[in-house]
Scaffold this active site. Sequence first.
Site, PDB file in Angstrom:
ATOM      1  CG  ASP A  25      38.122  33.473  41.612  1.00 49.50           C
ATOM      2  OD1 ASP A  25      36.922  33.416  41.303  1.00 49.50           O
ATOM      3  OD2 ASP A  25      38.800  34.507  41.509  1.00 49.50           O
ATOM      4  CE  LYS A  59      36.356  36.599  40.944  1.00 48.90           C
ATOM      5  NZ  LYS A  59      37.737  36.870  40.508  1.00 48.90           N
ATOM      6  CB  CYS A 104      39.334  36.667  44.283  1.00 54.89           C
ATOM      7  SG  CYS A 104      40.067  37.392  42.785  1.00 54.89           S
TER       8      CYS A 104
HETATM    9  C1  VGL Z   1      42.880  36.374  41.706  1.00 55.26           C
HETATM   10  C2  VGL Z   1      44.718  37.600  41.110  1.00 55.26           C
HETATM   11  C3  VGL Z   1      44.231  37.730  39.829  1.00 55.26           C
HETATM   12  C4  VGL Z   1      42.151  35.608  42.773  1.00 55.26           C
HETATM   13  C5  VGL Z   1      42.370  36.502  40.431  1.00 55.26           C
HETATM   14  O1  VGL Z   1      41.272  34.775  42.447  1.00 55.26           O
HETATM   15  O2  VGL Z   1      42.451  35.834  43.971  1.00 55.26           O
HETATM   16  N1  VGL Z   1      44.053  36.929  42.049  1.00 55.26           N
HETATM   17  N2  VGL Z   1      43.051  37.178  39.498  1.00 55.26           N
END
Ligand code: VGL
Length: 210
Positions: free
Chosen positions: A11, A109, A154
């Site tokens: 991410d 995702k 994540c």
């Molecule tokens: C994430 C919160 C919501 C992350 C993704 O990538 O850590 N955190 N969506």
Amino acid sequence: MSPDTALILVDVQHDFLPGGALAVPQGDEILPIIDSLQPYFDSIVATQDWHPAQHGSFAANHAGTQPGEQIILEGLSQILWPIHCVEGTKGADFPESLDRSRWKSIFKKGKNPQVDSYSGFFDNARREDTGLRNYLLLGGIRRVFIAGLALDYCVKFTALDAKTLGFETFLITDATRAVNLQPGDGKLAIEELKAAGIVCLESKNLAKYV
Ligand code: VGL
Ligand code: ZN
């Protein structure tokens, strides 16, 4: 790095960087570190948080709630977040400065509006699989190094699932940053990962693991 080893970048997207909708403090500091790591790996994959606008993890989709509050979403405890990483938007894209030329695959995702997906392998209910596990197994990968955002969400859940699935799992501690909704969440995440048998190392020591 030996052919049985992969780098998983979790991410690394605009919305998790300073100026983004769910900015991780100092998240941008990992970008040059990640670029210095990439040459060590033959196999590099990325995960991408990729939500429909009506996603159930967005506070804006639950009247009267604020980001940071907790609700029950389809039977699972869910922290509510600001609207982030909406499919097809700039916030969901990767920063232009990041070298993507050697990435082999990208695993999206968080597409199901009813369930969040912190891990790059499975959604939080562990009902759906992103395909990352099979991709790694078919490629003969048995060791994974993990970096990206955010350490306390994540990155943590991707690392825990990798370990549970039987991969030898490493976290590159200076190539990740925490949201720290509660102060200290990042430190706690590192402790949890170490307790699970995940090796935590700094990028400057990576060559020792080649
Ligand atoms: C994430 C919160 C919501 C992350 C993704 O990538 O850590 N955190 N969506
Ligand atoms: Zn998300």
